[in-house]
Design a protein around this motif. Structure first.
Motif, PDB file in Angstrom:
ATOM      1  N   ALA A 114      -1.395   7.020   9.451  1.00 35.37           N
ATOM      2  CA  ALA A 114      -1.804   6.296   7.999  1.00 35.37           C
ATOM      3  C   ALA A 114      -1.724   7.395   7.229  1.00 35.37           C
ATOM      4  N   GLY A 115      -2.076   8.715   7.552  1.00 36.15           N
ATOM      5  CA  GLY A 115      -2.138   9.797   6.620  1.00 36.15           C
ATOM      6  C   GLY A 115      -0.638  10.308   6.350  1.00 36.15           C
ATOM      7  N   LEU A 116       0.412  10.380   7.050  1.00 31.69           N
ATOM      8  CA  LEU A 116       1.535  10.767   6.930  1.00 31.69           C
ATOM      9  C   LEU A 116       2.238   9.630   5.829  1.00 31.69           C
ATOM     10  N   GLN A 117       2.105   8.404   6.150  1.00 31.03           N
ATOM     11  CA  GLN A 117       2.643   7.085   5.326  1.00 31.03           C
ATOM     12  C   GLN A 117       2.379   7.401   3.907  1.00 31.03           C
ATOM     13  N   ASP A 118       1.329   7.782   3.413  1.00 32.68           N
ATOM     14  CA  ASP A 118       1.007   8.163   2.008  1.00 32.68           C
ATOM     15  C   ASP A 118       1.704   9.199   1.486  1.00 32.68           C
ATOM     16  N   LEU A 119       1.928  10.216   2.414  1.00 29.80           N
ATOM     17  CA  LEU A 119       2.621  11.511   1.848  1.00 29.80           C
ATOM     18  C   LEU A 119       4.055  11.229   1.946  1.00 29.80           C
ATOM     19  N   ILE A 120       4.645  10.401   2.775  1.00 35.01           N
ATOM     20  CA  ILE A 120       6.096   9.915   2.581  1.00 35.01           C
ATOM     21  C   ILE A 120       6.403   8.809   1.654  1.00 35.01           C
ATOM     22  N   SER A 121       5.660   7.956   1.520  1.00 37.78           N
ATOM     23  CA  SER A 121       5.786   7.089   0.499  1.00 37.78           C
ATOM     24  C   SER A 121       5.639   7.521  -0.623  1.00 37.78           C
ATOM     25  N   GLY A 122       4.667   8.682  -1.044  1.00 36.76           N
ATOM     26  CA  GLY A 122       4.745   9.172  -2.372  1.00 36.76           C
ATOM     27  C   GLY A 122       5.968   9.897  -2.593  1.00 36.76           C
ATOM     28  N   PHE A 123       6.276  10.722  -1.413  1.00 35.03           N
ATOM     29  CA  PHE A 123       7.666  11.582  -1.756  1.00 35.03           C
ATOM     30  C   PHE A 123       8.772  10.391  -2.011  1.00 35.03           C
ATOM     31  N   LEU A 124       8.967   9.561  -1.350  1.00 38.22           N
ATOM     32  CA  LEU A 124      10.160   8.441  -1.534  1.00 38.22           C
ATOM     33  C   LEU A 124      10.122   7.871  -2.963  1.00 38.22           C
ATOM     34  N   LEU A 125       9.145   7.623  -3.410  1.00 35.60           N
ATOM     35  CA  LEU A 125       8.611   6.851  -4.682  1.00 35.60           C
ATOM     36  C   LEU A 125       9.230   7.918  -5.695  1.00 35.60           C
ATOM     37  N   GLU A 126       8.941   9.075  -5.787  1.00 35.98           N
ATOM     38  CA  GLU A 126       9.069  10.309  -6.623  1.00 35.98           C
ATOM     39  C   GLU A 126      10.555  10.493  -6.550  1.00 35.98           C
ATOM     40  N   GLN A 127      11.269  10.046  -5.555  1.00 35.70           N
ATOM     41  CA  GLN A 127      12.798  10.486  -5.439  1.00 35.70           C
ATOM     42  C   GLN A 127      13.453   9.424  -6.027  1.00 35.70           C
ATOM     43  N   ASP A 128      12.938   8.241  -6.072  1.00 37.72           N
ATOM     44  CA  ASP A 128      13.773   7.187  -6.283  1.00 37.72           C
ATOM     45  C   ASP A 128      13.498   6.729  -7.797  1.00 37.72           C
ATOM     46  N   LYS A 129      12.474   7.507  -8.506  1.00 33.58           N
ATOM     47  CA  LYS A 129      12.192   7.210  -9.993  1.00 33.58           C
ATOM     48  C   LYS A 129      13.309   7.794 -10.809  1.00 33.58           C
ATOM     49  N   ILE A 130      13.474   6.714 -11.826  1.00 34.06           N
ATOM     50  CA  ILE A 130      14.465   6.986 -12.695  1.00 34.06           C
ATOM     51  C   ILE A 130      13.663   6.953 -13.981  1.00 34.06           C
ATOM     52  N   GLY A 131      13.645   8.169 -14.561  1.00 32.68           N
ATOM     53  CA  GLY A 131      12.700   8.346 -15.862  1.00 32.68           C
ATOM     54  C   GLY A 131      11.459   7.961 -15.426  1.00 32.68           C
ATOM     55  N   ASP A 132      10.815   6.909 -16.270  1.00 30.42           N
ATOM     56  CA  ASP A 132       9.651   6.376 -15.837  1.00 30.42           C
ATOM     57  C   ASP A 132       9.657   5.231 -14.838  1.00 30.42           C
ATOM     58  N   GLN A 133      10.722   4.678 -14.599  1.00 29.24           N
ATOM     59  CA  GLN A 133      10.816   3.568 -13.940  1.00 29.24           C
ATOM     60  C   GLN A 133      10.815   3.978 -12.276  1.00 29.24           C
ATOM     61  N   LEU A 134       9.832   3.161 -11.661  1.00 24.84           N
ATOM     62  CA  LEU A 134       9.682   3.476 -10.110  1.00 24.84           C
ATOM     63  C   LEU A 134      10.714   2.319  -9.663  1.00 24.84           C
ATOM     64  N   SER A 135      10.900   2.858  -8.347  1.00 21.70           N
ATOM     65  CA  SER A 135      11.869   2.019  -7.073  1.00 21.70           C
ATOM     66  C   SER A 135      11.181   2.036  -5.933  1.00 21.70           C
ATOM     67  N   PHE A 136      10.879   0.809  -5.453  1.00 19.09           N
ATOM     68  CA  PHE A 136      10.335   1.053  -3.928  1.00 19.09           C
ATOM     69  C   PHE A 136      11.351   0.668  -3.061  1.00 19.09           C
ATOM     70  N   GLU A 137      12.505   0.889  -3.312  1.00 22.34           N
ATOM     71  CA  GLU A 137      13.853   0.424  -2.231  1.00 22.34           C
ATOM     72  C   GLU A 137      13.542   1.197  -1.233  1.00 22.34           C
ATOM     73  N   ARG A 138      13.623   2.739  -1.237  1.00 27.71           N
ATOM     74  CA  ARG A 138      13.536   3.570  -0.053  1.00 27.71           C
ATOM     75  C   ARG A 138      12.390   3.321   0.651  1.00 27.71           C
ATOM     76  N   THR A 139      11.183   3.483  -0.192  1.00 31.55           N
ATOM     77  CA  THR A 139       9.884   3.352   0.465  1.00 31.55           C
ATOM     78  C   THR A 139       9.566   1.991   1.178  1.00 31.55           C
TER      79      THR A 139
END
Length: 474
Positions: free
Chosen positions: A423-448
């Protein structure tokens, strides 16, 4: 007399020696206090009288475990209720709240294993009631620490609360194993597992009302006083092992043969070490951790996902997601009953079926486009039911089914440790993937989202390893 106690006449070696002996004495006192009682000679009662006594005690114990463990949540998730008022009052920053919450979660996960191991040797009545009492006292003094002392004191205190909170789950599982047979355990475990919903409902409703009517301090004091009273009641209603009351083992009472042979001549601690090196328990723990990734992915990011990927408003997303825990409650309550009644108390097939449902619910939510609220709601309901059932199967029941009854606590503790690490690792990895997939201010959940789906697939497949291993052994 005064001169002999003069600190100047005591050498540093003597001080260390006195401190060491004091700690040893305190350790012996604690160990003797929490140790399970001695076995008493079996009482000579007619079968009908024995049945009435045994069933009355089992009902009392089961109700105490279910309601009592629900109270633990009142002194844990109350922190989430008071965050808004605390931010308004300027007593803690968001970063400080995150640090305190993380400290508690990680210590709690390690404590689940430690207290699971202790529970196999302990008087469960004392361990659970005193753990809840200590957690209540932490909550009662928390407002003073937050208002008057540096932040690190509260972070330490809330981490200490994680230790006390971890005296709940695994010891409850150990007690269920002591008083209910393998063929009954699934049904009882499933019903007991809804206790967290009881605690969450009390906390979110009553604590929120209390804080709204008074101040944020009441969000700690109210649950603390409630749990303090509950701990006193539990100290009277919970029970030690059956044999400490002169009752036969539950399998003897029911006339059943345990599914796992137990050589009682082997010390309990050695059997515990065998559990900790049992690859099947580890496989089930990892499967549970992967399921927790999908579960907490939806729990922690689901509202944002529906807003970003499906175009929902905040209110719409929150309302839609609210049905998920309700259906999960039904899944937990029915999981054990289904496996006991329809699958002869085996969990492999229903676990696989629920794993498939978990995957289908996630994929359906991803693939169905637009604001198709009804279809999205169906997918979340399927996901919720599967999650609730898997919390029973993977979250502990399958693990305690494959180990001797007297070491159920350490098996449940190991699975709990791995689950919350996931559960703890999920938040870390999900947050990292969200940050990597962000284009400008637009979020993307594709990889997450793909990360959650992959974890759900692995979670469904891993228990098959245990299933095939047991078939080969037979």
């Amino acid at each position: 007399m005064i001169s002999t106690l003069d600190p100047k006449r005591i050498s540093s070696d003597n001080v260390i020696s006195v401190a060491r002996e004091t700690m040893r004495a305190l350790w012996r006192i604690c160990k003797d206090f929490f140790r399970t009682g001695e076995d008493k000679p079996v009482v000579a009662l007619p079968p009908d009288a024995l049945k009435r006594l045994y069933e009355r005690l089992r009902l009392r114990l089961f109700l105490s475990l279910t309601l009592g463990y629900g109270m633990y949540y009142c002194c844990r998730i109350n922190f989430s209720v008071v965050k808004g008022p605390m931010l308004d009052a300027g007593v803690l920053s968001p970063q400080e709240m995150g640090v305190a919450g993380s400290v508690m979660l990680w210590i709690y996960s390690v404590g689940k294993l430690a207290n699971g191991a202790i529970a196999d040797h302990a008087n469960i009545r004392r361990l659970i009631s005193m753990g809840l009492m200590a957690s209540a006292l932490v909550n009662i003094v928390a407002p003073i620490c937050i208002s008057t002392l540096p932040f690190f004191v509260f972070a330490f205190l809330w981490g200490l609360n994680g230790i006390f909170q971890s005296t709940g789950s695994a010891p409850c599982v150990a007690s269920l194993s002591q008083w209910f047979t393998w063929k009954e355990r699934g049904t009882r475990y499933g019903i007991w597992s809804i206790s967290h919903c009881i605690g969450e409902a009390i906390t979110f409703a009553l604590t929120a009302m209390l804080v709204s009517a008074t101040s944020w301090e009441a969000g700690f004091l109210g649950p603390g006083i409630l749990c303090l009273v509950s701990a006193v009641i539990l100290s009277k209603t919970l029970l030690d092992r059956p044999k400490t009351y002169g009752l036969p083992e539950v399998h003897e009472y029911k006339g059943e043969t345990p599914p796992v042979k137990d050589n009682t001549s082997v010390p309990t601690i050695k059997v515990q070490l065998e559990v900790l090196t049992n690859y099947k328990v580890w496989v089930l723990g990892v499967a549970s951790a992967l399921m927790y990734v999908a579960r907490y992915g939806i729990n922690n990011w689901g509202v944002l996902y529906l807003q970003v990927e499906k175009g929902y408003s905040l209110v719409e997303a929150g309302s839609l997601l609210s049905m998920y825990p309700v259906v999960a409650l039904a899944g937990s309550a029915l999981a054990g009953l289904i496996s006991d009644k329809w699958f002869n108390s085996t969990r492999n097939v229903p676990t696989l079926l629920c794993g498939v449902l978990l995957i289908l619910g996630l994929l359906g939510l991803e693939w169905i486009p637009g604001e198709a609220k009804v279809l999205h709601g169906v997918c979340l309901a399927v996901f919720g039911f599967a999650t609730g059932a898997l919390l029973v199967y993977l979250g502990g029941l399958m693990a305690i089914d494959i180990v001797p009854q007297r070491v159920a606590g350490v098996a449940a503790g190991l699975v709990g440790l791995l689950s919350y690490l996931g559960a703890g690792l999920q938040d870390l990895i999900s947050g990292f993937l969200l940050e990597q997939d962000k284009i400008g201010d637009q979020l993307s959940f594709e990889r997450t989202y793909n990360f959650w789906v992959i974890c759900a697939c692995l979670s469904a497949l891993l228990p098959i390893v245990v299933w095939m291993g047991r078939r080969q052994a037979r």
